[in-house]
Design an enzyme around this catalytic site. Structure first.
Site, PDB file in Angstrom:
ATOM      1  N   ASP A 102      89.152  86.512  81.156  1.00 25.38           N
ATOM      2  CA  ASP A 102      89.900  86.756  79.922  1.00 25.38           C
ATOM      3  C   ASP A 102      89.539  88.095  79.292  1.00 25.38           C
ATOM      4  O   ASP A 102      88.549  88.734  79.671  1.00 25.38           O
ATOM      5  CB  ASP A 102      89.571  85.623  78.938  1.00 25.38           C
ATOM      6  N   ASP A 125      99.916  82.421  76.464  1.00 26.30           N
ATOM      7  CA  ASP A 125      99.253  81.251  75.881  1.00 26.30           C
ATOM      8  C   ASP A 125     100.267  80.246  75.361  1.00 26.30           C
ATOM      9  O   ASP A 125      99.885  79.149  74.943  1.00 26.30           O
ATOM     10  CB  ASP A 125      98.314  81.670  74.731  1.00 26.30           C
TER      11      ASP A 125
HETATM   12  C1  GLA Z   1      92.384  82.849  75.642  1.00 28.18           C
HETATM   13  C2  GLA Z   1      93.195  82.385  76.827  1.00 28.18           C
HETATM   14  C3  GLA Z   1      93.289  80.881  76.840  1.00 28.18           C
HETATM   15  C4  GLA Z   1      91.903  80.289  76.848  1.00 28.18           C
HETATM   16  C5  GLA Z   1      91.108  80.815  75.678  1.00 28.18           C
HETATM   17  C6  GLA Z   1      89.669  80.369  75.746  1.00 28.18           C
HETATM   18  O1  GLA Z   1      93.075  82.613  74.452  1.00 28.18           O
HETATM   19  O2  GLA Z   1      94.446  82.972  76.836  1.00 28.18           O
HETATM   20  O3  GLA Z   1      94.025  80.447  77.953  1.00 28.18           O
HETATM   21  O4  GLA Z   1      91.265  80.613  78.060  1.00 28.18           O
HETATM   22  O5  GLA Z   1      91.115  82.227  75.628  1.00 28.18           O
HETATM   23  O6  GLA Z   1      88.941  80.800  74.670  1.00 28.18           O
END
Ligand code: GLA
Length: 705
Positions: A445, A509
């Site tokens: 990430d 997301d």
């Molecule tokens: C980001 C990612 C999510 C998840 C969160 C975890 O927002 O896009 O899919 O992995 O971090 O903190």
């Protein structure tokens, strides 16, 4: 390749690039469909402009470098200076080499002591990869401010199309007429960005998914960048793409060279689907392309199921249901390490937490592998929480301008990977986990933009971007078969550069199927569906509070690298059997879904989106008719299904692997149970859809009769 002394022609799959070297500077005479047997001098005569009044007395040809010294008044390809000198170079060709598919051209300006290396390679897909580098041949440093790759556009390129967006709503299309001036897209957040376009397109007027000409440039780069379309007062138009350098970021020492990010240039005379098809074919031809390694496994990511609530018992229950419905890869997301019980602490300490995992990750991983699934793990290695052991030990290892600490973003700072110590720390801790456990997949990430991206005060986005590529490549070489998912709060780092180092993108997301219909439609402009993570989210979306049927969520998630992100321990038996049927359907058809041509229909009614995938031999297709809003008329307009063999006969039926989509009607249209028809009839008459409730979709399966 046809090479008369001063003309180079690169051709592949209905695309031709013609370079004219006769003036001593490279001029792209043509980039588009093949011209036939035209000789270089004829092409030169056809394209050399008249000499207008109130202008210089020679025909004005900017060439690839667009120097001011060529009497060109637009934006030059190179900007920079050596102590305020050598800012207006004029390059001449000093050598060139050409083969069937590529050419390299060296340009030099002896006065300015600069060398340019240009490379054009045409791929079998027709995509032209353009490389551009500048070398400082002088004895003093050269301060390079910009090196942009430009391609000319014909005057009939009348509209631009690019993509913008935000968290939860990436890749929203924007279209505008091309007018005199510049249309510039810049990304200045240190990473690709949710609003990054991936590719910028120029099109003939009214071009759509199936029709019209499209020219596009995409950058192989995950740092700051710029895309531009410029039309001069002379009416001529060009498009450019390059890295966006900070002031003073690229000072070339004597002998030093700057390699600009490669640009992938694609042309289509079959609209936007033709363009996407070229990009997809180019990426799919790479030996390391994920589908060449193995089919894309059904993936379950635990984030929206448990968030930070890591508990062996709870997750074991999830493992069991995942195995029951046919999941093949189980990914443990954020929360397993250090003091990471919420998003305020722990980033930087990539050591399994004793608090939540007293026996380590072993028991969970054993359960996952015993159930026949692979295990994947989440990292965010370019980040550090101030509340972490790493930051307490090395507060200086963050990107920052001396004397100030950047504001946190999601409570975190950006680790300066250009610091050897920081780089080795992350590499070492990640490597240790991958060595200890059978972890074949990492989700990586990058959850905040960069504010003061400086290393010892100097701009460092370029070096930070190269460092993450290096780190990914190093992890892959130490752990053969390792796959990496690139995530940045969803789709904040989706680009063609990362496509060379990662295997999958977390597209967004948002798992809301309605949003996903649009996000996926345009994320596929250059990235093939098998590289885009598409998950079935919870019944009520956590990011929008909209509730959707399982059939709509499943139909939407089918068109990508499919998975689930939902606490499926809470599902009913009926939902589980639908999930199992859907997963089985995906597995049986992923070969087609991940190799065929993506087709997006220019549908007559904006209340529906129609899209699908057609096998290359046109023997089969799967389409989705998504009723994204209530139709205005009693009868929804027929879904035209283009792209099949007009003369072939097909068996067509509705399929419902995840259950029936709710509809408001007395009876279904009769084709849904099966009809045999021709490709021509599907493309011209189409199929009258059921009267679905809004925010519902059906799947249509088409096979040779
Ligand atoms: C980001 C990612 C999510 C998840 C969160 C975890 O927002 O896009 O899919 O992995 O971090 O903190």
């Amino acid at each position: 390749m046809v090479s008369h002394r001063d003309q180079i022609v690169l051709s592949a799959d209905g695309v031709q690039l013609v370079l004219d070297l006769s003036s001593g500077a490279p001029v792209v005479r043509h980039w588009g469909s093949p011209l036939g047997d035209v000789e270089g001098h004829a092409l030169r005569r056809m394209t050399t402009p008249p000499i207008p009044h109130s202008a210089v007395d020679v025909p004005q040809e900017p060439g690839v470098m667009r120097e001011r010294g060529r009497a060109f008044h637009g934006r030059p390809a190179l900007s920079g200076n050596r102590n305020r000198l050598d800012w207006a170079p004029l390059f001449q060709i000093v050598e060139h080499h050409a083969s069937e598919t590529e050419t390299s051209i060296r340009l030099h300006d002896a006065e300015a002591s600069l060398t340019i290396d240009l490379g054009y390679r045409i791929e079998p897909s027709g995509v032209v990869l353009v490389d551009l580098a500048a070398t400082n041949d002088g004895s003093e440093p050269y301060r390079l401010e910009e090196l942009t790759t430009w391609m000319p556009l014909p005057d009939r390129a009348a509209e631009s199309l690019d993509f913008t967006g935000r968290w939860l709503k990436e890749r929203q299309p924007q279209r505008r007429p091309i007018a005199v001036g510049s249309w510039v897209l810049e990304s200045r957040e240190g990473r690709t960005g949710h609003g990054a376009s991936v590719v910028q397109c120029a099109m003939t007027s009214g071009a759509g998914f199936a029709d019209g000409e499209v020219w596009a440039l995409g950058l192989l780069w995950s740092g700051e960048h710029r895309h531009l379309i410029e039309r001069g007062t002379d009416g001529r138009t060009a498009m450019g793409a390059g890295e966006l350098l900070q002031s003073g970021e690229m000072v070339l020492e004597p002998g030093e060279r700057y390699q600009a990010p490669t640009v992938a240039a694609a042309y289509s005379d079959e609209g936007l689907d033709g363009l996407s098809s070229r990009y997809h074919e180019w990426l799919r031809a790479r030996p390391e392309h994920p589908t060449r390694v193995r089919p894309r496994p059904v993936t379950l990511n635990v984030w929206e199921a448990v968030y930070f609530d890591h508990d062996l018992e709870r997750l074991s229950a999830l493992v069991d249901v995942a195995a029951e419905v046919g999941v093949e890869r189980f990914v443990l997301d954020d929360g397993w390490f250090g003091a990471r019980r919420d998003d305020r602490a722990g980033l930087g300490d990539w050591v399994v937490s004793d608090e939540v995992w007293p026996q380590g990750l072993g028991p969970l991983i054993d359960r996952v592998t015993a159930a026949g699934m692979e295990f994947g793990l989440w990292f965010e290695g370019e980040m550090v929480n101030p509340d972490s052991d790493l930051y307490r030990a090395h507060p200086e290892w963050i990107l920052h301008v001396p004397g100030r600490v950047p504001p946190t973003g999601r409570n975190q700072q950006v680790l300066d990977l250009t610091h050897d110590g920081a780089y080795e720390h992350v590499l070492g801790q990640v490597d240790a986990l991958l060595s200890k456990h059978p972890i074949s997949y990492i989700k990586w990430d990058h959850n905040r933009p960069l504010v003061d991206p400086a290393h010892h005060g100097r701009p460092a986005v370029n070096a930070q971007t190269l460092a993450i590529y290096r780190l990914f490549d190093e992890l892959k070489s130490r752990h053969p078969g390792l796959e990496i998912e690139s995530c940045a709060s969803g789709g904040g780092r989706v680009d063609l550069g990362m496509a060379m180092h990662a295997d999958r993108f977390w597209t967004s997301d948002s798992n809301d199927a309605l949003e996903r219909q649009e996000i996926q439609r345009y994320s596929m402009m250059a990235i093939p569906p098998e590289m885009l993570g598409t998950h079935i989210g919870p019944s009520t979306s956590h990011s929008s509070s909209r509730s959707h049927s399982l059939s709509f969520r499943a139909a939407t998630a089918l068109f990508g690298h499919a998975g689930i992100e939902w606490d499926i321990t809470e599902t009913t038996n009926a939902e589980r059997s639908h999930l199992a049927e859907w997963a089985a359907y995906y597995k049986a058809n992923r070969e087609l879904l991940h190799s065929g041509r993506v087709v997006r229909v220019d549908h007559s009614d904006t209340a529906a989106l129609v899209h699908g995938v057609v096998a290359h031999d046109r023997s089969a297709a799967i389409f989705c008719y998504a009723q994204v809003a209530a139709p205005g008329a009693v009868l929804p307009s027929p879904a035209l299904i283009p792209g099949l063999d007009p003369d072939a006969r097909y068996r067509v039926r509705r399929i419902e692997p995840a259950g029936r989509a709710p509809a408001m009607q007395h009876a279904d249209p009769t084709w849904v149970d099966g009809v045999i028809t021709t490709g021509a009839a599907l493309a011209t008459i189409g199929l009258r859809p059921p009267i679905l409730h809004p925010e519902q979709a059906i799947l249509i399966e088409i096979v040779l009769a």
